[in-house]
Design a protein around this motif. Structure first.
Motif, PDB file in Angstrom:
ATOM      1  N   GLY A  61      41.523  46.909  41.210  1.00 24.80           N
ATOM      2  CA  GLY A  61      40.577  47.725  41.960  1.00 24.80           C
ATOM      3  C   GLY A  61      39.187  47.142  42.060  1.00 24.80           C
ATOM      4  N   ARG A  62      39.053  45.818  41.846  1.00 27.33           N
ATOM      5  CA  ARG A  62      37.738  45.189  41.945  1.00 27.33           C
ATOM      6  C   ARG A  62      37.709  44.146  43.050  1.00 27.33           C
ATOM      7  N   ASN A  63      36.512  43.897  43.604  1.00 29.01           N
ATOM      8  CA  ASN A  63      36.368  42.859  44.623  1.00 29.01           C
ATOM      9  C   ASN A  63      35.652  41.641  44.064  1.00 29.01           C
ATOM     10  N   TYR A  64      35.730  41.443  42.749  1.00 29.75           N
ATOM     11  CA  TYR A  64      35.144  40.273  42.109  1.00 29.75           C
ATOM     12  C   TYR A  64      35.983  39.929  40.882  1.00 29.75           C
ATOM     13  N   ALA A 111      46.085  29.740  23.633  1.00 29.33           N
ATOM     14  CA  ALA A 111      45.345  30.846  23.037  1.00 29.33           C
ATOM     15  C   ALA A 111      44.136  30.329  22.275  1.00 29.33           C
ATOM     16  N   SER A 112      44.306  29.199  21.581  1.00 26.82           N
ATOM     17  CA  SER A 112      43.189  28.603  20.848  1.00 26.82           C
ATOM     18  C   SER A 112      42.103  28.115  21.801  1.00 26.82           C
ATOM     19  N   ILE A 113      42.512  27.527  22.906  1.00 27.00           N
ATOM     20  CA  ILE A 113      41.532  27.058  23.908  1.00 27.00           C
ATOM     21  C   ILE A 113      40.745  28.238  24.475  1.00 27.00           C
ATOM     22  N   LEU A 114      41.441  29.322  24.800  1.00 28.54           N
ATOM     23  CA  LEU A 114      40.757  30.497  25.357  1.00 28.54           C
ATOM     24  C   LEU A 114      39.789  31.113  24.347  1.00 28.54           C
ATOM     25  N   ALA A 115      40.091  30.938  23.065  1.00 26.53           N
ATOM     26  CA  ALA A 115      39.212  31.486  22.029  1.00 26.53           C
ATOM     27  C   ALA A 115      37.985  30.623  21.778  1.00 26.53           C
ATOM     28  N   THR A 116      38.039  29.348  22.212  1.00 26.38           N
ATOM     29  CA  THR A 116      36.946  28.437  21.902  1.00 26.38           C
ATOM     30  C   THR A 116      36.090  28.057  23.113  1.00 26.38           C
ATOM     31  N   VAL A 117      36.650  28.082  24.327  1.00 29.90           N
ATOM     32  CA  VAL A 117      35.876  27.701  25.500  1.00 29.90           C
ATOM     33  C   VAL A 117      34.798  28.768  25.746  1.00 29.90           C
ATOM     34  N   SER A 118      33.587  28.324  25.987  1.00 26.90           N
ATOM     35  CA  SER A 118      32.469  29.241  26.187  1.00 26.90           C
ATOM     36  C   SER A 118      32.697  30.125  27.413  1.00 26.90           C
ATOM     37  N   VAL A 119      32.509  31.426  27.227  1.00 24.93           N
ATOM     38  CA  VAL A 119      32.725  32.393  28.314  1.00 24.93           C
ATOM     39  C   VAL A 119      31.382  32.729  28.968  1.00 24.93           C
ATOM     40  N   PRO A 120      31.299  32.650  30.307  1.00 21.88           N
ATOM     41  CA  PRO A 120      30.029  32.975  30.966  1.00 21.88           C
ATOM     42  C   PRO A 120      29.729  34.454  30.881  1.00 21.88           C
ATOM     43  N   SER A 130      35.671  38.050  45.636  1.00 20.31           N
ATOM     44  CA  SER A 130      34.646  37.044  45.359  1.00 20.31           C
ATOM     45  C   SER A 130      34.748  36.529  43.930  1.00 20.31           C
ATOM     46  N   ILE A 131      34.280  35.316  43.739  1.00 24.92           N
ATOM     47  CA  ILE A 131      34.259  34.708  42.407  1.00 24.92           C
ATOM     48  C   ILE A 131      32.964  33.923  42.271  1.00 24.92           C
ATOM     49  N   SER A 132      32.248  34.170  41.209  1.00 23.22           N
ATOM     50  CA  SER A 132      30.925  33.563  41.027  1.00 23.22           C
ATOM     51  C   SER A 132      31.064  32.100  40.616  1.00 23.22           C
ATOM     52  N   PRO A 133      30.023  31.295  40.840  1.00 23.54           N
ATOM     53  CA  PRO A 133      30.056  29.896  40.382  1.00 23.54           C
ATOM     54  C   PRO A 133      30.284  29.784  38.876  1.00 23.54           C
ATOM     55  N   GLU A 134      29.772  30.759  38.116  1.00 21.44           N
ATOM     56  CA  GLU A 134      29.948  30.711  36.663  1.00 21.44           C
ATOM     57  C   GLU A 134      31.413  30.880  36.274  1.00 21.44           C
ATOM     58  N   VAL A 135      32.121  31.789  36.955  1.00 20.99           N
ATOM     59  CA  VAL A 135      33.541  31.993  36.639  1.00 20.99           C
ATOM     60  C   VAL A 135      34.368  30.809  37.138  1.00 20.99           C
ATOM     61  N   LEU A 136      34.008  30.241  38.284  1.00 21.17           N
ATOM     62  CA  LEU A 136      34.683  29.022  38.737  1.00 21.17           C
ATOM     63  C   LEU A 136      34.533  27.914  37.688  1.00 21.17           C
ATOM     64  N   GLY A 137      33.322  27.780  37.153  1.00 18.58           N
ATOM     65  CA  GLY A 137      33.110  26.788  36.110  1.00 18.58           C
ATOM     66  C   GLY A 137      33.934  27.070  34.867  1.00 18.58           C
ATOM     67  N   TYR A 138      34.107  28.353  34.543  1.00 15.12           N
ATOM     68  CA  TYR A 138      34.921  28.731  33.383  1.00 15.12           C
ATOM     69  C   TYR A 138      36.379  28.309  33.585  1.00 15.12           C
ATOM     70  N   ILE A 139      36.905  28.516  34.786  1.00 15.27           N
ATOM     71  CA  ILE A 139      38.277  28.088  35.084  1.00 15.27           C
ATOM     72  C   ILE A 139      38.417  26.581  34.876  1.00 15.27           C
ATOM     73  N   VAL A 140      37.470  25.831  35.409  1.00 17.47           N
ATOM     74  CA  VAL A 140      37.515  24.374  35.274  1.00 17.47           C
ATOM     75  C   VAL A 140      37.400  23.962  33.802  1.00 17.47           C
ATOM     76  N   ASP A 141      36.551  24.621  33.045  1.00 16.88           N
ATOM     77  CA  ASP A 141      36.398  24.281  31.628  1.00 16.88           C
ATOM     78  C   ASP A 141      37.691  24.528  30.852  1.00 16.88           C
ATOM     79  N   VAL A 142      38.373  25.637  31.159  1.00 13.20           N
ATOM     80  CA  VAL A 142      39.646  25.925  30.489  1.00 13.20           C
ATOM     81  C   VAL A 142      40.671  24.849  30.818  1.00 13.20           C
TER      82      VAL A 142
END
Length: 336
Positions: free
Chosen positions: A287-290, A326-335, A241-253
């Protein structure tokens, strides 16, 4: 050079949402142990190839000659009980040498199709950037549709099917840059660094003791998983599973790559899908389902780096795609 992906998935009873003793997952993890009997110091690349198999995608392996790219793929195929074929890409290779061609049978007085090496489970496309774009493009249909068409007839490829293509760095003499459309078909681009000193000593020690890279059985590499195990693992990874917040994080990146001033070409929605699928596979291996934002961060560089073009000015300034990512990953807001 830093490793693309951690060599060991993080796992343990405290952070798992699945059964940590899942035999299918353990079989896939055991594959890494088997490959290590033949290949030293490339554990991150092995994990990356497993992620690609779980996500049903193709891999581009980049490194200077002699860092065991070919041996890595052969050992992986052996440990997974899968068929493999190798094509040495050269300037005079023709598309029919890859996909197969019609051959006239004088006895039957008709043309019959002779399968090319692409009809396998793991196709090792060795030094793919040493052949002209026309022959490189012969793999496009196979990579996208899992079939080849010859004389108007479409022929399905075996399942599973992935391309593991190796290439030398583009500044090497006699190389042809891969077309953008083909680069975008690769799920991951993994870089294989030169070994650390201790690893290189181990490589030399093994050879001095009689190691033969052409005889994997003598090296002790044995099958520990099967195509059926892989099918079940794919189903399990796809159900993570993937939460809407993490989906949004992928799109933001991904959207941040399109706005980065150093980038001439950012990542398309196909790249966002690749990041989603590989993050799920990594979460399952861990080992996770999310999926967590950290999973996305782990896979962002290898899943996106080959889909991006730098502005010439940035190249002249010594900027690299990996640096900007790497710079983008350091600056994009993480949920949270």
């Amino acid at each position: 050079m830093s490793q693309d992906i951690p060599s060991q998935p993080a796992n343990g009873p405290a952070d798992t949402g699945t059964d940590g003793q899942d035999p299918i997952r353990q079989a896939l993890l055991d594959v890494r142990t088997e490959v290590a009997k033949a290949v030293v110091g490339q554990e991150a690349a092995v994990t990356g190839l497993l992620i690609a198999l779980l996500a049903n995608g193709h891999v581009l392996l980049e490194g200077v000659p002699g860092v065991a790219k070919t041996l890595l793929v052969r050992a992986l195929s052996t440990a997974l009980s899968l068929d493999t074929a190798r094509i040495q890409f050269t300037p005079d290779l023709m598309p029919g040498d890859v996909t197969g061609s019609l051959i006239y049978d004088a006895r039957e007085q008709e043309f019959t199709f002779r399968e090319g090496p692409v009809f396998t489970n793991i196709l090792l496309a060795d030094e793919i950037n040493r052949t002209p774009p026309k022959t490189q493009a012969s793999l496009l249909e196979a990579m996208e549709e899992k079939q080849v068409s010859v004389d108007g007839v479409s022929r399905p490829l075996p399942s599973p099917f992935i391309v593991a293509a190796t290439q030398n760095p583009v500044e090497y003499e006699g190389t042809y840059p891969l077309p953008e459309a083909q680069l975008d078909r690769f799920l991951l681009k993994l870089t294989l660094p030169l070994p650390e000193r201790d690893d290189e000593i181990e490589v030399i020690r093994r050879h001095s003791a009689g190691f033969d890279p052409r005889d994997l059985a003598a090296a002790g590499v044995r099958p520990v998983a099967s195509a059926d195990d892989l099918r079940q693992a794919r189903q399990a990874a796809a159900s993570v599973s993937i939460s809407p917040e993490v989906l949004g994080y992928i799109v933001d990146v991904v959207r941040a790559t399109r706005a980065a001033p150093s980038f001439q070409l950012g990542v398309s929605p196909r790249g966002a899908t690749a990041l989603l699928n590989t993050s799920r596979a990594w979460a399952w291996l861990s080992g996770r389902n999310y999926v967590t934002p950290d999973d996305v961060k782990v896979l962002a560089v290898p899943a996106l780096r080959h889909r991006i073009s730098l502005h010439p000015e940035a190249q002249m300034d010594g900027v690299t795609v990996d640096d900007v990512l790497a710079s983008i990953l350091a600056t994009v807001s993480v949920p949270r």
